[in-house]
Design a protein around this motif. Structure first.
Motif, PDB file in Angstrom:
ATOM      1  N   GLN A 141      43.184  18.124  27.503  1.00  0.00           N
ATOM      2  CA  GLN A 141      42.177  17.664  26.677  1.00  0.00           C
ATOM      3  C   GLN A 141      41.767  16.328  27.064  1.00  0.00           C
ATOM      4  N   PHE A 142      42.540  15.465  27.436  1.00  0.00           N
ATOM      5  CA  PHE A 142      42.309  13.975  27.638  1.00  0.00           C
ATOM      6  C   PHE A 142      41.214  14.123  28.946  1.00  0.00           C
ATOM      7  N   LYS A 143      41.560  14.853  30.025  1.00  0.00           N
ATOM      8  CA  LYS A 143      40.781  14.887  31.292  1.00  0.00           C
ATOM      9  C   LYS A 143      39.250  15.574  30.817  1.00  0.00           C
ATOM     10  N   LYS A 144      39.309  16.600  29.980  1.00  0.00           N
ATOM     11  CA  LYS A 144      38.116  17.106  29.546  1.00  0.00           C
ATOM     12  C   LYS A 144      36.992  16.237  28.733  1.00  0.00           C
ATOM     13  N   ILE A 145      37.572  15.321  28.098  1.00  0.00           N
ATOM     14  CA  ILE A 145      36.717  14.266  27.294  1.00  0.00           C
ATOM     15  C   ILE A 145      36.642  13.150  28.053  1.00  0.00           C
ATOM     16  N   THR A 146      37.363  12.523  28.737  1.00  0.00           N
ATOM     17  CA  THR A 146      37.206  11.265  29.525  1.00  0.00           C
ATOM     18  C   THR A 146      36.750  11.307  30.942  1.00  0.00           C
ATOM     19  N   TYR A 201      50.538  16.820  19.905  1.00  0.00           N
ATOM     20  CA  TYR A 201      50.092  17.793  21.010  1.00  0.00           C
ATOM     21  C   TYR A 201      51.499  18.662  21.052  1.00  0.00           C
ATOM     22  N   SER A 202      51.208  19.830  21.434  1.00  0.00           N
ATOM     23  CA  SER A 202      52.374  20.725  21.810  1.00  0.00           C
ATOM     24  C   SER A 202      53.141  20.376  23.153  1.00  0.00           C
ATOM     25  N   SER A 203      52.478  19.470  24.086  1.00  0.00           N
ATOM     26  CA  SER A 203      52.882  19.200  25.274  1.00  0.00           C
ATOM     27  C   SER A 203      52.254  18.154  25.775  1.00  0.00           C
ATOM     28  N   VAL A 204      52.780  17.562  27.034  1.00  0.00           N
ATOM     29  CA  VAL A 204      52.066  16.506  27.687  1.00  0.00           C
ATOM     30  C   VAL A 204      50.855  17.170  28.548  1.00  0.00           C
ATOM     31  N   ALA A 205      51.250  18.534  28.832  1.00  0.00           N
ATOM     32  CA  ALA A 205      49.963  19.156  29.549  1.00  0.00           C
ATOM     33  C   ALA A 205      48.836  19.247  28.820  1.00  0.00           C
ATOM     34  N   ARG A 228      41.773  12.758  18.753  1.00  0.00           N
ATOM     35  CA  ARG A 228      43.092  12.683  19.152  1.00  0.00           C
ATOM     36  C   ARG A 228      43.102  12.072  20.646  1.00  0.00           C
ATOM     37  N   VAL A 229      42.035  12.160  21.216  1.00  0.00           N
ATOM     38  CA  VAL A 229      41.938  11.560  22.699  1.00  0.00           C
ATOM     39  C   VAL A 229      41.587  10.067  22.476  1.00  0.00           C
ATOM     40  N   GLU A 230      40.901   9.602  21.517  1.00  0.00           N
ATOM     41  CA  GLU A 230      40.668   8.210  21.328  1.00  0.00           C
ATOM     42  C   GLU A 230      41.982   7.623  20.799  1.00  0.00           C
ATOM     43  N   ALA A 231      42.570   8.243  20.065  1.00  0.00           N
ATOM     44  CA  ALA A 231      43.792   7.804  19.652  1.00  0.00           C
ATOM     45  C   ALA A 231      44.871   7.628  21.025  1.00  0.00           C
ATOM     46  N   ALA A 232      44.927   8.453  21.620  1.00  0.00           N
ATOM     47  CA  ALA A 232      45.363   8.309  22.766  1.00  0.00           C
ATOM     48  C   ALA A 232      45.213   7.321  23.734  1.00  0.00           C
ATOM     49  N   THR A 267      42.815  11.717  33.884  1.00  0.00           N
ATOM     50  CA  THR A 267      44.236  11.910  33.378  1.00  0.00           C
ATOM     51  C   THR A 267      44.584  10.782  32.550  1.00  0.00           C
ATOM     52  N   PRO A 268      45.458  11.038  31.952  1.00  0.00           N
ATOM     53  CA  PRO A 268      46.182   9.859  30.997  1.00  0.00           C
ATOM     54  C   PRO A 268      46.799   8.690  31.970  1.00  0.00           C
ATOM     55  N   SER A 269      47.395   9.222  32.832  1.00  0.00           N
ATOM     56  CA  SER A 269      48.076   8.514  33.658  1.00  0.00           C
ATOM     57  C   SER A 269      47.195   7.402  34.582  1.00  0.00           C
ATOM     58  N   HIS A 270      46.098   8.011  35.137  1.00  0.00           N
ATOM     59  CA  HIS A 270      44.922   7.329  35.766  1.00  0.00           C
ATOM     60  C   HIS A 270      44.259   6.329  34.753  1.00  0.00           C
ATOM     61  N   PHE A 271      43.929   6.894  33.647  1.00  0.00           N
ATOM     62  CA  PHE A 271      43.278   6.053  32.520  1.00  0.00           C
ATOM     63  C   PHE A 271      44.149   4.687  32.323  1.00  0.00           C
ATOM     64  N   ARG A 272      45.528   4.811  32.082  1.00  0.00           N
ATOM     65  CA  ARG A 272      46.384   3.716  31.885  1.00  0.00           C
ATOM     66  C   ARG A 272      46.316   2.894  33.137  1.00  0.00           C
ATOM     67  N   GLN A 273      46.461   3.493  34.236  1.00  0.00           N
ATOM     68  CA  GLN A 273      46.554   2.665  35.526  1.00  0.00           C
ATOM     69  C   GLN A 273      45.155   1.721  35.590  1.00  0.00           C
ATOM     70  N   THR A 274      44.105   2.336  35.414  1.00  0.00           N
ATOM     71  CA  THR A 274      42.666   1.712  35.756  1.00  0.00           C
ATOM     72  C   THR A 274      42.677   0.708  34.501  1.00  0.00           C
TER      73      THR A 274
END
Length: 169
Positions: A146-151, A137-141, A113-117, A154-161
Motif C-alpha cells: 500500500q505504501f508503494k502504491k501511494i508514494t 496492518y496484517s503484515s509488513v508486506a 494509514r500511509v500518511e501515519a506510516a 518502499t517504506p525502507s527507501h522512503f526512510r533512507q531518503t
C-alpha cells in the motif's frame, strides 16, 4: 483553536469544540450561520451544515483517531469498527462517504494509514514490523504494498531518503 477564536470573536460561547463539531450555547440563527461560515472560510476552514457532511466528518474523525490516536489494536475489520462507533450500517456510511467525497472509505483509510506510516518512518525509530502492527496492518508486506502504491517508494527507501535529506540539512 482557530474555530474557537473565530467563534469568540463573533460573540459565541461554546460548551465544547472537537474536530468537526462545535457545541454553541444559545440559539444560532441562519444569519449567525452565515457569519460563522464567512469567518471560517477566511481562515481556510469550512462550515459543514448538512447531515451527510457532518456524517462524513465523523467518519474521517473516527478513522484518524483509530489510526493515529488509539493505543488499542483494532480487532476485526475497519468497516465493523465504523458501523459500531457511528451506529450506522456500513453500507450506508460507505455510500454517503463516496457521494460526498468522490472516493471510498477504504481509500481514505489507506491514504490515512500511509500518511501515519510516513510520519512514523520519519519521526521514530520503530521497525517496519512495529509500524505495521501499530497501524493495524496484517503484515509488513501489506504495509509495503500500500505504501508503494501511494508514494511510489518502499517504506525502507522512503526512510533512507528522508534520513539522508535530514543529514544534509
Amino acid at each position: 483553536m482557530v474555530v474557537e477564536l473565530e467563534l469568540e470573536r463573533l460573540g459565541f460561547l461554546c460548551r465544547s469544540i472537537e474536530i468537526g463539531c462545535a457545541d454553541i450555547i444559545g440559539e444560532v440563527t441562519s444569519e449567525d450561520l452565515l457569519k460563522i461560515k464567512t469567518a471560517l472560510h477566511k481562515s481556510g476552514l469550512e462550515l459543514v451544515d448538512s447531515k451527510k457532511g457532518i456524517l462524513v466528518d465523523k467518519i474521517k474523525s473516527a478513522v484518524i483517531d483509530k489510526i493515529q490516536g488509539s493505543k488499542e489494536h483494532l480487532r476485526g475489520r475497519f468497516s465493523d469498527y465504523l458501523a459500531i462507533k457511528l451506529d450506522y450500517d456500513y453500507t450506508y456510511l460507505a455510500n454517503v462517504f463516496s457521494e460526498m467525497e468522490s472516493t471510498t472509505i477504504a481509500q481514505f483509510i489507506i491514504v490515512t494509514r500511509v500518511e501515519a506510516a510516513k510520519d512514523l518512518l520519519t519521526n521514530s525509530e520503530l521497525s517496519l514490523t512495529e509500524i505495521s502492527w501499530k497501524l493495524n496492518y496484517s503484515s509488513v508486506a501489506h504495509l509495503s504494498t500500500q505504501f508503494k502504491k501511494i508514494t511510489g517508494f518502499t517504506p525502507s527507501h522512503f526512510r533512507q531518503t528522508t534520513d539522508q535529506a535530514l543529514e544534509n540539512v
